[in-house]
Design a protein around this motif. Structure first.
Motif, PDB file in Angstrom:
ATOM      1  N   LYS A  72       5.890  16.942   5.971  1.00  0.00           N
ATOM      2  CA  LYS A  72       7.174  16.848   5.281  1.00  0.00           C
ATOM      3  C   LYS A  72       6.716  17.104   4.021  1.00  0.00           C
ATOM      4  N   PRO A  73       8.122  17.423   2.420  1.00  0.00           N
ATOM      5  CA  PRO A  73       7.275  17.482   1.544  1.00  0.00           C
ATOM      6  C   PRO A  73       7.616  15.960   1.124  1.00  0.00           C
ATOM      7  N   MET A  74       6.464  15.100   0.129  1.00  0.00           N
ATOM      8  CA  MET A  74       6.298  13.917  -0.729  1.00  0.00           C
ATOM      9  C   MET A  74       5.480  13.765  -1.876  1.00  0.00           C
ATOM     10  N   ASP A  75       6.129  13.643  -3.049  1.00  0.00           N
ATOM     11  CA  ASP A  75       5.491  13.838  -4.450  1.00  0.00           C
ATOM     12  C   ASP A  75       4.904  13.037  -4.913  1.00  0.00           C
ATOM     13  N   LYS A  76       4.557  11.777  -4.309  1.00  0.00           N
ATOM     14  CA  LYS A  76       4.099  10.299  -4.260  1.00  0.00           C
ATOM     15  C   LYS A  76       2.677  10.526  -3.888  1.00  0.00           C
ATOM     16  N   PRO A  77       1.879   9.849  -4.755  1.00  0.00           N
ATOM     17  CA  PRO A  77       0.236  10.049  -4.235  1.00  0.00           C
ATOM     18  C   PRO A  77       0.130   8.399  -3.234  1.00  0.00           C
ATOM     19  N   TRP A  78      -0.440   8.745  -2.412  1.00  0.00           N
ATOM     20  CA  TRP A  78      -1.012   7.473  -2.355  1.00  0.00           C
ATOM     21  C   TRP A  78      -2.076   6.452  -2.534  1.00  0.00           C
ATOM     22  N   LEU A  79      -2.747   6.543  -3.172  1.00  0.00           N
ATOM     23  CA  LEU A  79      -3.611   5.900  -3.396  1.00  0.00           C
ATOM     24  C   LEU A  79      -3.650   4.578  -4.175  1.00  0.00           C
ATOM     25  N   PRO A  80      -2.481   5.092  -5.039  1.00  0.00           N
ATOM     26  CA  PRO A  80      -2.287   3.011  -5.988  1.00  0.00           C
ATOM     27  C   PRO A  80      -1.606   2.048  -5.222  1.00  0.00           C
ATOM     28  N   LEU A  81      -0.807   3.090  -3.261  1.00  0.00           N
ATOM     29  CA  LEU A  81      -0.308   2.133  -3.009  1.00  0.00           C
ATOM     30  C   LEU A  81      -1.310   1.650  -2.118  1.00  0.00           C
ATOM     31  N   LEU A  82      -2.429   2.444  -1.395  1.00  0.00           N
ATOM     32  CA  LEU A  82      -3.387   1.284  -0.931  1.00  0.00           C
ATOM     33  C   LEU A  82      -3.973   0.608  -1.631  1.00  0.00           C
ATOM     34  N   GLU A  83      -4.701   0.882  -2.563  1.00  0.00           N
ATOM     35  CA  GLU A  83      -5.251   0.080  -3.650  1.00  0.00           C
ATOM     36  C   GLU A  83      -4.743  -1.289  -3.888  1.00  0.00           C
ATOM     37  N   GLU A  84      -3.160  -1.568  -4.281  1.00  0.00           N
ATOM     38  CA  GLU A  84      -2.158  -2.542  -3.642  1.00  0.00           C
ATOM     39  C   GLU A  84      -2.713  -3.417  -2.602  1.00  0.00           C
ATOM     40  N   LEU A  85      -2.266  -2.461  -1.256  1.00  0.00           N
ATOM     41  CA  LEU A  85      -2.160  -2.740   0.137  1.00  0.00           C
ATOM     42  C   LEU A  85      -3.531  -3.720  -0.065  1.00  0.00           C
ATOM     43  N   ASN A  86      -4.870  -2.962   0.200  1.00  0.00           N
ATOM     44  CA  ASN A  86      -6.225  -3.047  -0.079  1.00  0.00           C
ATOM     45  C   ASN A  86      -6.924  -4.751  -1.024  1.00  0.00           C
ATOM     46  N   ALA A  87      -5.472  -4.473  -2.127  1.00  0.00           N
ATOM     47  CA  ALA A  87      -5.939  -6.300  -3.250  1.00  0.00           C
ATOM     48  C   ALA A  87      -4.948  -7.075  -2.856  1.00  0.00           C
ATOM     49  N   THR A  88      -4.245  -7.196  -1.450  1.00  0.00           N
ATOM     50  CA  THR A  88      -3.529  -7.935  -1.287  1.00  0.00           C
ATOM     51  C   THR A  88      -3.808  -8.875   0.195  1.00  0.00           C
ATOM     52  N   PRO A  89      -4.249  -9.293   0.160  1.00  0.00           N
ATOM     53  CA  PRO A  89      -5.384  -9.500   1.220  1.00  0.00           C
ATOM     54  C   PRO A  89      -4.298  -9.838   2.154  1.00  0.00           C
TER      55      PRO A  89
END
Length: 300
Positions: free
Chosen positions: A163-180
């Motif tokens: 489905k169409p989504m125009d928000k990139p995931w990389l910043p969110l994955l980086e935020e997830l990985n930075a939060t143990p």
């Protein structure tokens, strides 16, 4: 104005603003959830008769919230920078779906976008963790439900519907990985009606706290968390239950059109992850400003 006329106007106002489309009810639920933050307690969903404890809410034949993962937290890994999208039908990808795939790839140019099809699925199935024996009997939609659990537990990263989504995931994955202490990052469900509510007290909480429920259309996960472990375990338990019926009434069509197709629409998806979203509310990061776009004529 007579009392009767005034009462009718009030009734009409309430109907338009709070009942007709359900949005008003969700406004009240949203207000309630802010004033009364959710706290998970299995005792809320337990009925005690003398010394006997039993569930007071049902997510299926049993309440899967009672079956805690035994996976050591040390097994947890970072979410890899990869996005899984799934197309399992034997028909060609529709033009509208292809536009969504192109958008997902362009917006996420810094991530690996993996299109899972029947041709390459075997590349992502671990020999020590084969797919359920009844997988091939599932409708195409529910194969996708099964795979999103499998892929997120054993591989991690992001799952997205096409489905169409125009928000990139990389910043969110980086935020997830930075939060143990966080295991999942996702938008919340679009409304209480989409929270796949169980029966009893649990269903009431799912509806009231729908903004804490993971949206099943798009989410990022660290592999081998207790959330994904309990998710795939419950999917497999339900597959065991339905396997004999699937042998006779399995349906390879997209939506399971046969009336005797045995598995209800949400049984392998939201009816499992929605209660788990509340159980692990403190391990899930909800992204409030993330949603899918629309397509003329619908996303399909």
């Amino acid at each position: 104005m007579s009392i009767i006329s005034f009462s009718k106007k009030i009734k009409h106002y309430i109907w338009l603003n709070y009942v007709k489309d359900g949005a008003g009810v969700d406004k009240i639920r949203s207000w309630y959830s802010q004033k009364n933050p959710y706290s998970y307690d299995i005792e809320k969903y337990t009925q005690r008769i003398k010394n006997t404890a039993m569930p007071n809410s049902s997510t299926f034949m049993v309440n899967h919230l009672f079956y805690d993962s035994q996976l050591p937290e040390g097994n947890l890994q970072n979410a890899p920078n990869q996005i899984f999208i799934v197309w399992l039908g034997d028909n060609q990808i529709t033009p509208t779906r292809q536009k969504s795939i192109d958008l997902i790839r362009s917006v996420n140019s810094e991530s690996e976008v993996i299109l899972i099809t029947s041709d390459n699925l075997a590349d992502y199935v671990l020999p020590e963790h084969p797919l359920h024996p009844s997988y091939e009997k599932l409708s195409y939609i529910q194969r996708s439900d099964y795979l999103r659990a499998y892929l997120m537990h054993h591989h991690g990263g992001v799952y997205m519907d096409i489905k169409p989504m125009d928000k990139p995931w990389l910043p969110l994955l980086e935020e997830l990985n930075a939060t143990p202490d966080m295991w999942v990052i996702a938008p919340h469900e679009i409304g209480s009606w989409n929270s796949s509510p169980a029966s009893g007290v649990l269903g009431k909480d799912q509806r009231n706290y729908y903004k804490s429920v993971v949206n099943m259309s798009a989410f990022g996960c660290k592999p081998y968390s207790r959330f994904t472990d309990e998710w795939i375990a419950e999917v497999n338990r339900r597959m065991d239950y339905f396997s004999s019926l699937l042998e006779s009434y399995g349906d390879p069509q997209a939506f399971g059109y046969m009336p005797e197709y045995p598995i209800p629409w949400l049984e392998l998806a939201g009816r499992i992850t929605s209660p788990l979203s509340l159980k692990y509310i403190n391990r899930i990061k909800i992204v409030k400003d993330m949603q899918f776009g629309t397509c003329p004529g619908g996303y399909r």
